[in-house]
Write a protein that holds these residues in place. Sequence first.
Motif, PDB file in Angstrom:
ATOM      1  N   SER A 198     -30.234 -11.382 -11.096  1.00 17.13           N
ATOM      2  CA  SER A 198     -29.720 -10.582 -10.306  1.00 17.13           C
ATOM      3  C   SER A 198     -28.802  -9.636 -10.866  1.00 17.13           C
ATOM      4  CB  SER A 198     -29.135 -11.004  -8.988  1.00 17.13           C
ATOM      5  OG  SER A 198     -28.156 -11.529  -9.289  1.00 17.13           O
ATOM      6  N   HIS A 199     -28.318  -8.444 -10.387  1.00  9.92           N
ATOM      7  CA  HIS A 199     -27.267  -7.703 -10.912  1.00  9.92           C
ATOM      8  C   HIS A 199     -26.212  -8.578 -10.861  1.00  9.92           C
ATOM      9  CE1 HIS A 199     -29.736  -3.517 -10.659  1.00  9.92           C
ATOM     10  NE2 HIS A 199     -30.391  -4.496 -11.420  1.00  9.92           N
ATOM     11  N   GLU A 208     -34.584  -5.005  -5.469  1.00 12.89           N
ATOM     12  CA  GLU A 208     -34.014  -4.426  -6.627  1.00 12.89           C
ATOM     13  C   GLU A 208     -35.451  -4.354  -7.610  1.00 12.89           C
ATOM     14  OE1 GLU A 208     -31.152  -7.094  -8.027  1.00 12.89           O
ATOM     15  OE2 GLU A 208     -29.533  -6.396  -6.865  1.00 12.89           O
ATOM     16  N   CYS A 255     -28.029  -6.605 -20.758  1.00 10.87           N
ATOM     17  CA  CYS A 255     -28.301  -6.336 -19.214  1.00 10.87           C
ATOM     18  C   CYS A 255     -29.883  -6.181 -19.063  1.00 10.87           C
ATOM     19  CB  CYS A 255     -27.814  -5.366 -18.963  1.00 10.87           C
ATOM     20  SG  CYS A 255     -26.059  -4.955 -18.746  1.00 10.87           S
ATOM     21  N   ARG A 284     -20.947  -4.438 -11.550  1.00 10.18           N
ATOM     22  CA  ARG A 284     -22.767  -4.260 -11.049  1.00 10.18           C
ATOM     23  C   ARG A 284     -23.073  -2.848 -11.338  1.00 10.18           C
ATOM     24  NH1 ARG A 284     -24.212  -5.602  -5.192  1.00 10.18           N
ATOM     25  NH2 ARG A 284     -25.923  -4.491  -6.002  1.00 10.18           N
ATOM     26  N   VAL A 308     -23.968  -2.619 -14.874  1.00  6.91           N
ATOM     27  CA  VAL A 308     -25.113  -3.214 -15.162  1.00  6.91           C
ATOM     28  C   VAL A 308     -26.301  -2.211 -14.786  1.00  6.91           C
ATOM     29  CG1 VAL A 308     -26.645  -5.085 -14.414  1.00  6.91           C
ATOM     30  CG2 VAL A 308     -24.105  -5.684 -14.974  1.00  6.91           C
ATOM     31  N   GLU A 309     -26.366  -1.921 -13.492  1.00 11.50           N
ATOM     32  CA  GLU A 309     -27.446  -0.822 -13.243  1.00 11.50           C
ATOM     33  C   GLU A 309     -27.477   0.320 -14.021  1.00 11.50           C
ATOM     34  OE1 GLU A 309     -25.864   0.290  -9.390  1.00 11.50           O
ATOM     35  OE2 GLU A 309     -26.298  -1.903  -8.545  1.00 11.50           O
ATOM     36  N   ARG A 357     -32.117  -9.119 -16.886  1.00 16.73           N
ATOM     37  CA  ARG A 357     -32.627  -8.784 -15.860  1.00 16.73           C
ATOM     38  C   ARG A 357     -34.449  -9.065 -15.669  1.00 16.73           C
ATOM     39  NH1 ARG A 357     -33.906  -9.076 -11.281  1.00 16.73           N
ATOM     40  NH2 ARG A 357     -34.698  -7.308 -10.047  1.00 16.73           N
TER      41      ARG A 357
END
Length: 160
Positions: free
Chosen positions: A124-125, A24, A114, A136, A139-140, A118
């Motif tokens: 982590s996601h 990631e 978010c 997720r 989040v991304e 990160r």
Amino acid sequence: MVENYYRELVCFLNARLGNRQSAEDVVHDAYLRVLERSSETPIKQPRAFLYRTALNLVIDDHRRNVIRQTEPLDAVDHEEQLFSPSPQATMDHGQRLEMMQRALAELPYLCRECFTLRKIDGLSHPQIAERLGISRSVVEKHIVNAMKHCRVRVRQWDIG
């Protein structure tokens, strides 16, 4: 655009690196490289370009680690003294940090949260998704949108 390849690229790198967190991180760095590129020429094959960028980052990191393992510590200390940032560079870094903080302050709460969870806290996601009660994929998307926004704003302020 390249956002469509995020999960695919993370899975690809995770299989090679054996560590999802590292995968990631590399993908985030690859996205930043692609988003920060100065060329106005459109990318003809965005998927291939993104993969190549990510693989280059993995190779560069591997090379740095090999050099770091073979270089004596006193040589590294000596180089650090030679290349300590000038007062001007330190001021520039402070100004860029201030610009990033201003750009982040412009983002909606969830997007900013978010990104900071990160990039600052190192979550982590899945951890971010669980903490914030969102998926997720959301989040991304927030992280990618935050990176885009910050890049655009810093460029605008740098020019102005």
